[in-house]
Design an enzyme around this catalytic site. Structure first.
Site, short mmCIF file in Angstrom:
data_model
loop_
_atom_site.label_atom_id
_atom_site.label_comp_id
_atom_site.label_asym_id
_atom_site.label_seq_id
_atom_site.Cartn_x
_atom_site.Cartn_y
_atom_site.Cartn_z
N ALA A 173 0.83 -1.21 0.00
CA ALA A 173 0.00 0.00 0.00
C ALA A 173 0.86 1.25 0.00
CB ALA A 173 -0.94 0.00 1.21
N GLY A 174 2.16 1.11 0.25
CA GLY A 174 3.06 2.25 0.17
C GLY A 174 3.57 2.78 1.49
N LYS A 178 12.28 0.02 10.91
CA LYS A 178 11.40 -1.11 10.56
C LYS A 178 11.72 -2.27 11.51
CE LYS A 178 9.48 -3.43 6.51
NZ LYS A 178 8.16 -2.78 6.57
N ASP A 237 13.26 -2.18 2.08
CA ASP A 237 12.48 -1.11 2.70
C ASP A 237 13.26 -0.48 3.85
OD1 ASP A 237 10.43 -1.62 0.93
OD2 ASP A 237 9.23 -2.78 2.35
#
Length: 230
Positions: free
Chosen positions: A15-16, A39, A53
């Site tokens: 979803a970004g 993260k 990411d």
């Protein structure tokens, strides 16, 4: 001054979360706000056993931090982390999450953006979810809604579950992941009516001016948090 810690979640995978988190980091830096993106849990690595990411968050953070501090729990396979944990015989430790959060919050920062993995109800083991840890730590939540067919249901289910957990939904971001979505503007307007938290901004599909989008998002976050936007 205490670090303002936020948990970034999303309606689903892809979803970004990372893209919007990096925009927020860039916008906060432009507002002279020192921010770091982390993260806690990731799955899927490169040849150096690092997650893509997490590396993006590291690159856009306002302080240079070692990878292990950005991403303390990482699994090689790009699958659900709790399943990877079983296969790699490395259980997800909430105690490690607690300890790392304390380290993050002692950094010389104004903002800490903690990006989740997948959606809100990411399993940690057979009983616990990452959402349970977020609730235990009383972290305010920012929801990224991936704008595509089905997002109204995904968004409202997530909003209800965040409320049920007792967490504060600080705001949400409409991230336009599908350039061909029918009635996109009407869907965004519908969500603005339904979600009892402010929309921090709309991120276009492949925006022409990332800097301006980043600045707008950061300004909205600062206003919503009651901070001076200078």
């Amino acid at each position: 001054m205490a670090v303002k810690s936020l948990f970034i979640t999303a309606t689903d995978t892809d979803a970004g979360k990372t893209f919007v988190s990096c925009l927020l980091l860039q916008g906060l830096a432009a507002r002279s706000e020192k921010a770091v993106g982390v993260k806690p849990i990731a799955a899927g690595t490169n040849d150096q056993n690092q997650n893509g990411d997490a590396l993006l968050l590291q690159r856009h953070s306002g302080i240079a931090l070692p990878y292990q501090l950005i991403n303390p729990i990482c699994y090689q396979a790009p699958v659900a982390p709790h399943l990877a944990a079983v296969n790699e015989q490395q259980p997800i430790s909430e105690a490690k999450l607690d300890q790392t959060l304390e380290q993050w919050q002692q950094l010389p920062l104004q903002w800490l953006l903690i990006e989740g993995a997948g959606g809100w109800l990411l399993p940690l083991d057979g009983q616990r979810y990452l959402a349970d840890w977020v609730a235990k730590q009383q972290l305010p939540v920012v929801l990224i809604v991936g704008m595509k067919l089905g997002c109204l249901n995904h968004a409202m289910l997530t909003v209800r579950e965040i409320a049920r957990s007792g967490c504060q939904l600080l705001g949400w971001v409409a991230n336009c992941v599908d350039p061909d979505m029918a009635l996109a503007e009407q869907n965004i307007a519908d969500l603005q009516q339904r979600i009892p938290a402010p929309c921090l901004g709309v991120v276009p599909y492949r925006p022409d001016n990332n800097e301006q989008v980043a600045l707008n998002l950061a300004s909205s976050l600062l206003r919503t948090s009651g901070c001076n936007t200078r």
